[in-house]
Design an enzyme around this catalytic site. Structure first.
Site, PDB file in Angstrom:
ATOM      1  N   TYR A   1       0.921  -1.223   0.015  1.00  0.00           N
ATOM      2  CA  TYR A   1      -0.160   0.192  -0.065  1.00  0.00           C
ATOM      3  C   TYR A   1       0.958   1.363  -0.094  1.00  0.00           C
ATOM      4  O   TYR A   1       2.020   1.137   0.562  1.00  0.00           O
ATOM      5  CB  TYR A   1      -0.879  -0.124   1.225  1.00  0.00           C
ATOM      6  CG  TYR A   1      -2.005   1.134   1.153  1.00  0.00           C
ATOM      7  CD1 TYR A   1      -2.930   0.983  -0.073  1.00  0.00           C
ATOM      8  CD2 TYR A   1      -2.022   2.097   2.088  1.00  0.00           C
ATOM      9  CE1 TYR A   1      -3.897   2.041   0.168  1.00  0.00           C
ATOM     10  CE2 TYR A   1      -3.011   3.017   2.053  1.00  0.00           C
ATOM     11  CZ  TYR A   1      -3.936   2.942   1.100  1.00  0.00           C
ATOM     12  OH  TYR A   1      -4.918   3.975   1.004  1.00  0.00           O
TER      13      TYR A   1
ATOM     14  N   GLY B   1     -18.293  -3.605  -3.322  1.00  0.00           N
ATOM     15  CA  GLY B   1     -18.812  -2.615  -2.386  1.00  0.00           C
ATOM     16  C   GLY B   1     -19.060  -1.088  -2.661  1.00  0.00           C
ATOM     17  O   GLY B   1     -20.192  -0.395  -2.652  1.00  0.00           O
ATOM     18  N   VAL B   2     -18.046  -0.538  -3.524  1.00  0.00           N
ATOM     19  CA  VAL B   2     -18.265   0.637  -4.044  1.00  0.00           C
ATOM     20  C   VAL B   2     -19.219   0.658  -5.342  1.00  0.00           C
ATOM     21  O   VAL B   2     -20.115   1.645  -5.202  1.00  0.00           O
ATOM     22  CB  VAL B   2     -16.804   1.053  -4.873  1.00  0.00           C
ATOM     23  CG1 VAL B   2     -17.190   2.382  -5.574  1.00  0.00           C
ATOM     24  CG2 VAL B   2     -15.805   1.187  -3.582  1.00  0.00           C
TER      25      VAL B   2
ATOM     26  N   TYR C   1     -10.688   4.020  -9.232  1.00  0.00           N
ATOM     27  CA  TYR C   1     -10.706   3.897  -7.943  1.00  0.00           C
ATOM     28  C   TYR C   1     -10.114   2.772  -7.412  1.00  0.00           C
ATOM     29  O   TYR C   1      -9.785   2.478  -6.352  1.00  0.00           O
ATOM     30  CB  TYR C   1     -11.826   4.242  -7.110  1.00  0.00           C
ATOM     31  CG  TYR C   1     -13.039   3.132  -7.534  1.00  0.00           C
ATOM     32  CD1 TYR C   1     -13.197   1.921  -6.617  1.00  0.00           C
ATOM     33  CD2 TYR C   1     -14.032   3.288  -8.484  1.00  0.00           C
ATOM     34  CE1 TYR C   1     -13.958   0.982  -6.759  1.00  0.00           C
ATOM     35  CE2 TYR C   1     -14.796   2.037  -8.776  1.00  0.00           C
ATOM     36  CZ  TYR C   1     -14.786   1.182  -8.128  1.00  0.00           C
ATOM     37  OH  TYR C   1     -15.885  -0.091  -8.515  1.00  0.00           O
TER      38      TYR C   1
END
Length: 345
Positions: A59, A159-160, A249
């Site tokens: 990340y 989820g998005v 995203y």
């Protein structure tokens, strides 16, 4: 001598394969919060792709181990220090660079806590600070959309993606939703229609019927939302109206994002990217971020945002839950951290 209480916590002491480096340990934390702090009992927290990436060390923002896992969740204040703006019983979450959710209890500074409406179901509250705000920001900040305008997205069952569907319905936009083919595709389509999707296609179906479909609607999409990458990004960006915008995203396919020369050069599309955590922490976005969180909670209380399907597991079963999350073949895993959360789920 300071009094402490025991707390089971899921910790990684080095970066690596989450199935190997995450360990359930017992830690000691202060029993009493100091001034401007709260003792929080964590109730539930999901396993997000972000969590896997963090443990692997992949990340963008890295915290040096040892680290308690988790990126979002919901807890309950059980003690509030002097001067705290919270009271016992308040539901809270953390929004900061440090997000130690995978533990039974924790001491958290007031400044890092966000109050959540206690009326929001716990499984939804546990997943409220990443996916719904990401959808809200993409729908509100990049293109001026009017009621009846079309938005196209891939990864519509994520989820998005589900938050995009529900927010499009709330805002009066029309959603075109692309998903991967699978054995239970008709059940998935029905579920997405149930929460407000206007159109649902598999990637193969859209490839075969997109020309006829686009002729049947009043205008091409102004906005494309890309959480997959690869040829899926090409598929949704190539059908935008002239000057449309594709916002990326995520990259669930782990493939480079593809865009055609025709779309970029002759259709003049714009390509943008967003990471909700980084966007929200920019000083110039602070007021809009607070408004976003307020609106997301409002929609959650009103039932316009709902929880995604999740399998509920204990911290003790973390290895199985992590394995399922990394395989990507099952629904999202939700850690039930304290048994008191069960009655609210």
């Amino acid at each position: 001598m300071q009094k402490t209480i025991q707390s089971h916590a899921l910790i990684y002491k080095k970066f690596g394969d989450p199935r190997e480096v995450l360990e359930l340990e017992t830690i000691q934390i202060p029993a009493e919060p100091s001034k401007g702090e709260c003792l929080v009992q964590w109730l539930a927290s999901p396993i997000n792709p972000l969590d896997i990436n963090r443990v692997q060390g992949n990340y963008a923002l890295k915290t040096k181990p040892p680290v308690i896992g988790g990126s979002e969740g919901v807890g309950k204040v059980i003690k509030a220090g002097s001067g705290s703006r919270f009271k016992v019983g308040d539901h809270v979450t953390i929004f900061s660079a440090e997000t130690p959710f995978w533990t039974e209890n924790g001491i958290v500074d007031d400044e890092d806590l966000v109050q959540l409406d206690n009326r929001i179901p716990l499984d939804l509250a546990a997943t409220l600070m990443i996916n719904p705000p990401t959808a809200w920001i993409m729908l509100q900040k990049y293109v001026k959309l009017e009621k009846g305008d079309y938005v196209i997205q891939n990864s519509a069952n994520s989820g998005v993606g589900r938050s995009v569907i529900e927010l499009c319905k709330a805002f009066g936009y029309k959603s075109i939703n692309i998903v991967r083919s699978r054995p239970n595709i008709e059940a998935l389509k029905t579920d997405l229609w149930r929460i407000g999707a206007d159109h649902v296609f598999t990637e193969e179906e859209f490839k075969q019927t997109s020309k006829e479909f686009l002729k049947s609607i009043k205008s091409r999409p102004k906005l494309a939302l890309n959480g997959v990458g690869g040829k899926s990004a090409l598929q949704i960006s190539s059908v935008l109206e002239r000057g449309g915008t594709c916002v990326t995203y995520g990259g669930m396919s782990k493939k480079a994002h593809e865009f055609t020369t025709s779309a970029l050069v002759f259709n003049d599309i714009q390509v943008r990217g967003v990471a909700v955590g980084m966007w929200a922490r920019r000083e110039e976005n602070l007021d809009e971020w607070n408004y976003c969180v307020e609106q997301v909670q409002k929609f959650a209380v009103e039932g316009k945002l709902t929880s995604i399907p999740m399998e509920k597991v204990s911290l003790a079963d973390h290895k199985k839950a992590i394995q399922k999350s990394m395989e990507g073949k099952s629904i999202k895993q939700l850690f039930i951290i304290n048994s008191s959360a069960t009655s609210r789920l």
